[in-house]
Each structure stands twice: as structure tokens, then as C-alpha cells.
Write a protein that holds these residues in place. Structure first.
Motif, PDB file in Angstrom:
ATOM      1  N   ASN A  61      41.254  47.346  28.938  1.00  0.00           N
ATOM      2  CA  ASN A  61      40.242  46.418  28.429  1.00  0.00           C
ATOM      3  C   ASN A  61      39.130  46.160  29.455  1.00  0.00           C
ATOM      4  OD1 ASN A  61      40.896  45.037  25.612  1.00  0.00           O
ATOM      5  ND2 ASN A  61      42.816  45.634  26.609  1.00  0.00           N
ATOM      6  N   GLY A  62      39.123  46.969  30.491  1.00  0.00           N
ATOM      7  CA  GLY A  62      37.997  46.919  31.434  1.00  0.00           C
ATOM      8  C   GLY A  62      38.204  46.012  32.633  1.00  0.00           C
ATOM      9  N   PHE A  63      39.404  45.452  32.803  1.00  0.00           N
ATOM     10  CA  PHE A  63      39.631  44.588  33.955  1.00  0.00           C
ATOM     11  C   PHE A  63      40.140  45.400  35.149  1.00  0.00           C
ATOM     12  CE2 PHE A  63      40.093  41.855  30.214  1.00  0.00           C
ATOM     13  CZ  PHE A  63      39.138  40.880  30.521  1.00  0.00           C
ATOM     14  N   LYS A  64      39.760  44.928  36.342  1.00  0.00           N
ATOM     15  CA  LYS A  64      40.261  45.575  37.563  1.00  0.00           C
ATOM     16  C   LYS A  64      41.586  44.913  37.925  1.00  0.00           C
ATOM     17  CE  LYS A  64      36.238  45.193  39.913  1.00  0.00           C
ATOM     18  NZ  LYS A  64      35.466  45.178  41.172  1.00  0.00           N
ATOM     19  N   VAL A  65      42.638  45.702  37.929  1.00  0.00           N
ATOM     20  CA  VAL A  65      43.984  45.141  38.100  1.00  0.00           C
ATOM     21  C   VAL A  65      44.767  45.939  39.140  1.00  0.00           C
ATOM     22  CG1 VAL A  65      46.134  44.543  36.900  1.00  0.00           C
ATOM     23  CG2 VAL A  65      43.961  44.479  35.666  1.00  0.00           C
ATOM     24  N   GLU A  66      45.514  45.221  39.947  1.00  0.00           N
ATOM     25  CA  GLU A  66      46.434  45.867  40.884  1.00  0.00           C
ATOM     26  C   GLU A  66      47.809  45.232  40.739  1.00  0.00           C
ATOM     27  OE1 GLU A  66      46.127  48.449  42.770  1.00  0.00           O
ATOM     28  OE2 GLU A  66      43.959  48.756  42.555  1.00  0.00           O
ATOM     29  N   TYR A  67      48.809  45.934  41.226  1.00  0.00           N
ATOM     30  CA  TYR A  67      50.170  45.388  41.231  1.00  0.00           C
ATOM     31  C   TYR A  67      50.925  46.044  42.373  1.00  0.00           C
ATOM     32  CZ  TYR A  67      50.784  49.785  38.782  1.00  0.00           C
ATOM     33  OH  TYR A  67      50.736  51.104  38.468  1.00  0.00           O
ATOM     34  N   ASP A  68      52.117  45.589  42.619  1.00  0.00           N
ATOM     35  CA  ASP A  68      52.906  46.095  43.738  1.00  0.00           C
ATOM     36  C   ASP A  68      53.710  47.324  43.312  1.00  0.00           C
ATOM     37  OD1 ASP A  68      54.297  46.174  46.216  1.00  0.00           O
ATOM     38  OD2 ASP A  68      55.989  45.202  45.201  1.00  0.00           O
ATOM     39  N   PHE A  69      53.611  48.380  44.107  1.00  0.00           N
ATOM     40  CA  PHE A  69      54.318  49.622  43.789  1.00  0.00           C
ATOM     41  C   PHE A  69      55.745  49.621  44.329  1.00  0.00           C
ATOM     42  CE2 PHE A  69      49.880  51.187  43.773  1.00  0.00           C
ATOM     43  CZ  PHE A  69      49.876  51.800  42.536  1.00  0.00           C
ATOM     44  N   ASN A  70      56.006  48.777  45.312  1.00  0.00           N
ATOM     45  CA  ASN A  70      57.210  48.993  46.115  1.00  0.00           C
ATOM     46  C   ASN A  70      58.317  47.967  45.921  1.00  0.00           C
ATOM     47  OD1 ASN A  70      55.989  51.270  47.356  1.00  0.00           O
ATOM     48  ND2 ASN A  70      54.762  49.841  48.597  1.00  0.00           N
ATOM     49  N   GLY A  71      58.208  47.135  44.880  1.00  0.00           N
ATOM     50  CA  GLY A  71      59.264  46.154  44.630  1.00  0.00           C
ATOM     51  C   GLY A  71      59.462  45.181  45.775  1.00  0.00           C
ATOM     52  N   ARG A  72      58.370  44.750  46.395  1.00  0.00           N
ATOM     53  CA  ARG A  72      58.497  43.836  47.523  1.00  0.00           C
ATOM     54  C   ARG A  72      58.741  42.398  47.061  1.00  0.00           C
ATOM     55  NH1 ARG A  72      53.541  46.145  51.034  1.00  0.00           N
ATOM     56  NH2 ARG A  72      52.767  46.343  48.913  1.00  0.00           N
ATOM     57  N   SER A  73      58.972  41.531  48.023  1.00  0.00           N
ATOM     58  CA  SER A  73      59.297  40.140  47.686  1.00  0.00           C
ATOM     59  C   SER A  73      58.093  39.458  47.040  1.00  0.00           C
ATOM     60  CB  SER A  73      59.671  39.381  48.959  1.00  0.00           C
ATOM     61  OG  SER A  73      58.521  39.214  49.765  1.00  0.00           O
ATOM     62  N   MET A  74      58.375  38.388  46.326  1.00  0.00           N
ATOM     63  CA  MET A  74      57.339  37.562  45.697  1.00  0.00           C
ATOM     64  C   MET A  74      56.276  37.162  46.727  1.00  0.00           C
ATOM     65  SD  MET A  74      56.847  35.288  42.939  1.00  0.00           S
ATOM     66  CE  MET A  74      55.892  33.807  42.711  1.00  0.00           C
ATOM     67  N   LYS A  75      56.750  36.769  47.915  1.00  0.00           N
ATOM     68  CA  LYS A  75      55.845  36.281  48.949  1.00  0.00           C
ATOM     69  C   LYS A  75      54.862  37.383  49.367  1.00  0.00           C
ATOM     70  CE  LYS A  75      55.919  34.049  53.392  1.00  0.00           C
ATOM     71  NZ  LYS A  75      56.689  34.056  54.636  1.00  0.00           N
ATOM     72  N   SER A  76      55.407  38.587  49.591  1.00  0.00           N
ATOM     73  CA  SER A  76      54.479  39.629  50.046  1.00  0.00           C
ATOM     74  C   SER A  76      53.580  40.122  48.911  1.00  0.00           C
ATOM     75  CB  SER A  76      55.222  40.779  50.750  1.00  0.00           C
ATOM     76  OG  SER A  76      56.152  41.362  49.889  1.00  0.00           O
ATOM     77  N   GLN A  77      54.046  39.987  47.676  1.00  0.00           N
ATOM     78  CA  GLN A  77      53.158  40.332  46.552  1.00  0.00           C
ATOM     79  C   GLN A  77      51.999  39.329  46.463  1.00  0.00           C
ATOM     80  OE1 GLN A  77      54.832  41.534  42.747  1.00  0.00           O
ATOM     81  NE2 GLN A  77      56.779  42.071  43.710  1.00  0.00           N
ATOM     82  N   MET A  78      52.276  38.058  46.709  1.00  0.00           N
ATOM     83  CA  MET A  78      51.210  37.043  46.698  1.00  0.00           C
ATOM     84  C   MET A  78      50.212  37.312  47.827  1.00  0.00           C
ATOM     85  SD  MET A  78      51.568  35.114  44.094  1.00  0.00           S
ATOM     86  CE  MET A  78      50.387  33.807  44.429  1.00  0.00           C
ATOM     87  N   LYS A  79      50.754  37.757  48.950  1.00  0.00           N
ATOM     88  CA  LYS A  79      49.896  38.104  50.087  1.00  0.00           C
ATOM     89  C   LYS A  79      48.930  39.229  49.694  1.00  0.00           C
ATOM     90  CE  LYS A  79      51.604  37.648  54.832  1.00  0.00           C
ATOM     91  NZ  LYS A  79      52.705  38.204  55.655  1.00  0.00           N
ATOM     92  N   GLN A  80      49.504  40.237  49.022  1.00  0.00           N
ATOM     93  CA  GLN A  80      48.697  41.364  48.549  1.00  0.00           C
ATOM     94  C   GLN A  80      47.591  40.886  47.617  1.00  0.00           C
ATOM     95  OE1 GLN A  80      48.549  44.864  48.855  1.00  0.00           O
ATOM     96  NE2 GLN A  80      49.606  44.326  50.754  1.00  0.00           N
TER      97      GLN A  80
END
Ligand SMILES: [Zn+2]
Ligand SMILES: [Zn+2]
Length: 327
Positions: free
Chosen positions: A261-280
């Protein structure tokens, strides 16, 4: 491919990286990108005018203003030798005062003494016999024809008899489009006619040609000077946080749908912790973070957090796209 046997006019373009074995300077890089067009097989000035118009139009369509088109005729193998002799006779008394480059050019191509960047050479060249007076009838007629067509097309140009371009193979038409605020490297596009080149290289019959090259980094510099470069926004619209791997497929699906739908989106590839995903998410400057937490998912929903305001909303998984469309 026996293209040269084709009688029709041929038009080509190319875009690609080029390399220059030269000392790099601002706007004059070792590796640069060039865009160019070439038209082969036409003798008359109509194609010269067309090629020049194309170059002007490309630059104008980018929004560039205050462009200056300079044209000249550098003659042909029939009329150039005469001028060459006159030039050599003119410069000869001051030969020792010429810069080293010009001393080298004196025999090889004295025409290039006229466009030396060295101020003293420039002074010495004042009053030099112009090629214009030596042009043969054919070259004169060609140049007049070109001027007439450019005028008819409503293009402003300036005849500059010192414009000889750096390449020795040019015949008749030579031109340059300059953007003055760039200073010493003001030429954003240059080109000319090369009626003898195909024959010289291939040994084949003569095939006239004309083309131009545009330095893309140079054009970008010009756009920058005129504040025409689009802002580059590095931030992303959303970062998808998924702490539990068993929910990843749903998170992935949502991320992909947002992208569709045209949005720029990223996500975590490596199954890291919630905390490090928030950092990302912070590192990506995400505007929104989607949290696929167990709790919300049990209600078929996710938490969407606005990173600027820290405001949070629980949004049904099925409503995420429409929610993003309202943001
Ligand atoms: Zn000529
Ligand atoms: Zn010089």
C-alpha cells in the motif's frame, strides 16, 4: 551487427558509469555517470538542431534556469588546415610564453590553444584569427542552417568562437550548455558533430554523426544550487515488532501488505528480543511501531504506537491498512 549498412538515421542513447584518468576536482570525479545521445547517418544541420534542442529540453524539464547554450563551428578537414596555419603563425612569436599543455597542442591541434584555462594563454589568444573567417562554404552553410533552425525553434543561443570542446574529432557543430553558478566546471552538457570518426575507427565508409553527453553529477550539483533536489526522507512509516516467533508469519504478512500500500516498513529478521527490536525501530526513525504482542493478538489486534507522541492505540489486525491510510 552491420548497423552501419542501414541507410536510415539511427538514434541511440546510453546511461552509465564512466572513468576519467585525471586529477579529481569538485564536479570532476574519477568515476562519474554520463547520459548521452548519438544520431548517426544525417549530414544536414536539422539533426544538429534536434540534438541540441533535446539537450536543452532535458535540462529545462529538470527545472534548471539560467542555462546558457553556446554554439560554434569548428570547421572540417577541408577548411581547418588553413586556419591551423594562421593560428600557428599567430602564436609562434609567443610560443615560449604558452603553458606546457599549449606548447604540446601547438603542433597537434592549435585550435585548442583558444580554450586553454590558463589566464596568460587566454590573453595571448586575444585577437587570434578566428576559424569563422576560414570556414569553407559547406561549413558556413551548415552553421547558418543550424542557427536558423535554433532561432525557428525559439531557443536562445550564443555563438562562441572560442568554444572548441576538448575532443579533436569534432567537425562543424560544437556546442555546450553551461550553468554559470557552477563556476569553473559550468558545462553540464557538451557535444558536437563527428563526421570523420566512424570512418577513422572502423575504416568503413564515412558515416556522419552528432551527439552529446551530460554529466549527471554535474547536473545534480546544478540542481542543488537551485534548490531543486527533492528532500530525501530517511524515516520509515512503520516498524513491525514481533517478540514471539510463532506470530511472525502474521507480522510478516502485515508488513508486506503495508508495503504493497506504499508504506515504508521494516521489521526484524533475526528474532531478537522486544527491547532490541524497539531499538531498531528508533534507529530507522520509524513514525509508528506495530507491536504484535500476545495479549493484543488474543483479541486479534496489535498495538500501534506513534513514536513522536508515544500515543498508543489498539487496532484490529484487519483494520491496520485503513488505519494507516488515515494517518
Ligand atoms: Zn569546412
Ligand atoms: Zn595554455
Amino acid at each position: 551487427h552491420k548497423l552501419s549498412k542501414d541507410d536510415a538515421a539511427m538514434k541511440f542513447y546510453y546511461i552509465g558509469p564512466m572513468f576519467r584518468y585525471d586529477r579529481p576536482q569538485a564536479g570532476r570525479l574519477r568515476e562519474f555517470h554520463q547520459f548521452g545521445v548519438e544520431a548517426l547517418g544525417v549530414t544536414g544541420p536539422n539533426v544538429d538542431a534536434e540534438i541540441i534542442l533535446l539537450a536543452v529540453q532535458v535540462l529545462q524539464s529538470l527545472g534548471l534556469k539560467d542555462l546558457k547554450l553556446k554554439i560554434n563551428s569548428v570547421g572540417c578537414p577541408k577548411c581547418r588546415p588553413q586556419h591551423r596555419e594562421k593560428l600557428q603563425a599567430f602564436f609562434k612569436p609567443n610560443f615560449d610564453e604558452l603553458c606546457k599543455d599549449c606548447q604540446g597542442r601547438f603542433d597537434r591541434n592549435p585550435l585548442r590553444l583558444l580554450d586553454c584555462k590558463n589566464p596568460h594563454c587566454h590573453e595571448l589568444g586575444e585577437g587570434a584569427p578566428s576559424l569563422e573567417e576560414c570556414l569553407c562554404d559547406e561549413c558556413k552553410e551548415h552553421f547558418e542552417g543550424l542557427k536558423q533552425l535554433l532561432t525557428a525553434a525559439g531557443v536562445e543561443y550564443e555563438v562562441d568562437h572560442n568554444l572548441v570542446r576538448g575532443l579533436d574529432y569534432y567537425t562543424k557543430t560544437a556546442f555546450e550548455i553551461q550553468y554559470a553558478p557552477l563556476g569553473a566546471q559550468s558545462a553540464v552538457c557538451g557535444g558536437g558533430r563527428y563526421d570523420g570518426l566512424v570512418q577513422e575507427i572502423s575504416g568503413d565508409e564515412a558515416r556522419p554523426g552528432i551527439g552529446f553527453a551530460m554529466g549527471m553529477e554535474r547536473v545534480l550539483l546544478a540542481l542543488e544550487k537551485q534548490n531543486l533536489l527533492p528532500e530525501f526522507d530517511e524515516s520509515i512509516d512503520a516498524y513491525v515488532v514481533c517478540p514471539k516467533q510463532e506470530n511472525f508469519a502474521l507480522a510478516f504478512k502485515t508488513a508486506i501488505e503495508l508495503r504493497r500500500n506504499g508504506f515504508k516498513v521494516e521489521y526484524d529478521f533475526n528474532g531478537r528480543s522486544m527491547k532490541s527490536q524497539m531499538k531498531q525501530a528508533n534507529k530507522f526513525q520509524a513514525k509508528q511501531v506495530l507491536i504484535f504482542g500476545e495479549d493484543e493478538l488474543s483479541r486479534n489486534a496489535v498495538t500501534v504506537r506513534n513514536m513522536a507522541t508515544s500515543e498508543q492505540h489498539e487496532i484490529a489486525v484487519n483494520d491496520i491498512i485503513s488505519y494507516f491510510n488515515t494517518l
